[in-house]
Scaffold this active site. Structure first.
Site, PDB file in Angstrom:
ATOM      1  N   CYS A  73       0.730  -1.406   0.165  1.00  0.00           N
ATOM      2  CA  CYS A  73       0.158  -0.119  -0.290  1.00  0.00           C
ATOM      3  C   CYS A  73       0.798   1.037   0.068  1.00  0.00           C
ATOM      4  CB  CYS A  73      -0.974  -0.110   1.332  1.00  0.00           C
ATOM      5  SG  CYS A  73      -2.245  -1.364   0.998  1.00  0.00           S
ATOM      6  N   TYR A 112      20.198  -9.480  -3.944  1.00  0.00           N
ATOM      7  CA  TYR A 112      20.521  -8.230  -3.170  1.00  0.00           C
ATOM      8  C   TYR A 112      18.599  -8.269  -3.237  1.00  0.00           C
ATOM      9  CZ  TYR A 112      25.151  -6.752  -2.751  1.00  0.00           C
ATOM     10  OH  TYR A 112      26.213  -6.735  -3.175  1.00  0.00           O
TER      11      TYR A 112
HETATM   12  C1  LIG Z   1      28.835  -5.465  -0.573  1.00  0.00           C
HETATM   13  C2  LIG Z   1      30.020  -5.545  -0.605  1.00  0.00           C
HETATM   14  C3  LIG Z   1      30.883  -5.980  -1.580  1.00  0.00           C
HETATM   15  C4  LIG Z   1      29.784  -6.842  -2.929  1.00  0.00           C
HETATM   16  O1  LIG Z   1      29.568  -5.756  -3.773  1.00  0.00           O
HETATM   17  P1  LIG Z   1      29.086  -6.362  -5.313  1.00  0.00           P
HETATM   18  O2  LIG Z   1      28.291  -4.674  -6.307  1.00  0.00           O
HETATM   19  O3  LIG Z   1      27.826  -7.139  -4.963  1.00  0.00           O
HETATM   20  O4  LIG Z   1      29.583  -7.481  -6.038  1.00  0.00           O
HETATM   21  C5  LIG Z   1      32.208  -6.224  -1.211  1.00  0.00           C
HETATM   22  N1  LIG Z   1      32.691  -6.004  -0.390  1.00  0.00           N
HETATM   23  C6  LIG Z   1      32.251  -4.914   0.356  1.00  0.00           C
HETATM   24  C7  LIG Z   1      33.170  -4.464   1.894  1.00  0.00           C
HETATM   25  C8  LIG Z   1      30.864  -5.666  -0.046  1.00  0.00           C
HETATM   26  O5  LIG Z   1      30.329  -4.701   1.866  1.00  0.00           O
END
Ligand SMILES: *Cc1c(COP(=O)(O)O)cnc(C)c1O
Length: 411
Positions: free
Chosen positions: A336, A364
């Site tokens: 909503c 994600y």
């Molecule tokens: C989120 C993150 C990643 C991965 O990033 P992607 O874009 O999903 O590959 C790698 N290292 C750290 C420290 C992160 O916080």
């Protein structure tokens, strides 16, 4: 795979059969895609010692972690809870990197006890750590101050970012290391997601290496992640093979000058799992307004928030009616508030009851799902070599009551 005749996952698994078996909405992960992405990375980098640590915040489901372990990957974690999930999945502590941001010293102490590799990203904690644990080796996350990545929410290496220790504070880092006797075993950067240009990545790497040479006891250099994946046909993706060649050559040269073959480390999340994931939803209502045709589905931003959160694009197909005449639809959820998965998409004619598929639903998506609107989170299924495996049950009403005391102040 799509051929106008419907959609098949690897091993010729028909997702409509999975929906029949497990219900909708449903997350499905094709583990063969994860495997081929992992192998692509291994093949792209030509250095004596390469380690890939899966950044598990993208998708932390235990069976996925175990699959990564089976492939030979290590794990990159950002919270003590992710560390514990990784240990539960069977990763040895030294194969887990813990890269927290803005956590307290108690959580870091806990990571020391668990024996994982700790990556520190601010001076205050570095100093406290050096005093409390002078014999525990650490790595240091630096901020190279480059603007990389898709947007301000996913770009984390620029000058105003809260992540990493500024390259302009390296003298301070060395003073802390000297004063405490801390062992720096690694140096790290992660500048954000969706880096389009290998040149930008290389510029960051150059800055990191320039500082790496000042630490005499390194075991590894960790270039983080940020590899972009394609979201639609003709989309740009990081040219991992080109990047691999450029980085490998530069890294071998660095190691020669450094006098030791260090481990080259990466920690991709999205690259490994994004395209392996599919999110299947059922159409509840087709609603015509004066200017738009809405397809309202049995899901919403509670299950997949990226379009509303980051403006992300998820390709949407109608797998129940692939030969239908293509029309424009705005696919929306049942939450909503504004809850759009895709606006004005050309999709084969949608009928109530049809199953739609959203692509790039591995990274994600489930890991950001919530119970907003008191909705239940979907089940997750993994397919591998022609078999399907339920890896998470669909939630039930009981899950919504869990942890609530239900105290009634009126007595
Ligand atoms: C989120 C993150 C990643 C991965 O990033 P992607 O874009 O999903 O590959 C790698 N290292 C750290 C420290 C992160 O916080």
């Amino acid at each position: 795979m799509e051929n106008g005749e419907g959609m098949l996952l690897s091993g010729n698994i028909n997702p409509l059969d999975l929906i029949e078996k497990y219900g909708a909405p449903l997350y499905v992960y094709d583990a063969e895609v994860i495997e081929s992405q992992y192998k692509r990375l291994l093949a792209a980098f030509d250095v004596p010692r390469l380690r890939i640590h899966y950044a598990c915040k993208a998708l932390t489901t235990l069976s996925i972690l175990k699959f990564m372990k089976g492939l030979g990957a290590g794990l990159d974690t950002v919270s003590i809870q992710e560390v514990r999930l990784g240990l539960a999945a069977g990763f040895p502590p030294r194969e887990i990197t813990y890269t927290p941001n803005c956590v307290g010293m108690e959580e870091i102490d806990e990571a020391v006890v668990l024996g994982v590799r700790i990556n520190i990203d601010n001076l205050s904690i570095l100093e406290q750590f050096g005093q409390a644990h002078p014999t525990v080796p650490v790595s240091i996350r630096i901020n190279p101050h480059i603007m990389a990545g898709g947007n301000l929410k996913t770009s984390v290496g620029h000058v105003d970012s809260k992540f990493g220790i500024s390259i302009h504070q390296m003298l301070h880092v060395h003073r802390i290391v000297e004063a405490t006797g801390l062992q720096v075993e690694g140096i790290h950067m992660h500048t954000g997601s969706d880096i389009l240009d290998p040149g930008v990545f290389l510029a960051g790497a150059e800055i990191l290496l320039n500082h790496a040479k000042d630490f005499p006891n390194l075991q590894f250099v960790d270039f983080g992640s940020g590899f972009k994946v394609p979201y639609k046909e003709g989309d740009i993706e990081t040219d991992i093979e080109e990047l691999g060649q450029l980085i490998s050559a530069r890294f071998r040269e660095f190691c020669q000058a450094y006098g030791k073959d260090l481990v080259l480390m990466f920690e991709p999340g999205k690259f490994l799992v994004s395209q392996a994931g599919y999110f299947f939803v059922r159409v509840n209502v087709v609603k015509h307004t004066t200017s738009t045709v809405f397809a309202g589905v049995d899901s919403g931003l509670n299950h997949l928030i990226r379009p509303m959160f980051y403006n992300s694009y998820h390709h949407i197909t109608n797998i129940s009616h692939p030969q239908g005449r293509r029309r424009f639809y705005t696919v929306v959820g049942y939450i909503c508030e504004t809850d759009t998965f895709g606006a004005n998409r050309k999709i084969p004619e949608i009928r109530e009851g049809d199953i739609l598929c959203m692509r790039n639903a591995g990274a994600y998506c489930f890991s950001m799902a919530s119970n907003y609107n008191s909705r239940l989170r979907p089940a997750e299924v993994m397919v591998y070599k022609g078999q399907d495996y339920l890896i998470r049950h669909r939630e039930t009403m009981e899950d919504l009551f869990r942890n609530q005391t239900g105290v009634d102040v009126w007595g």
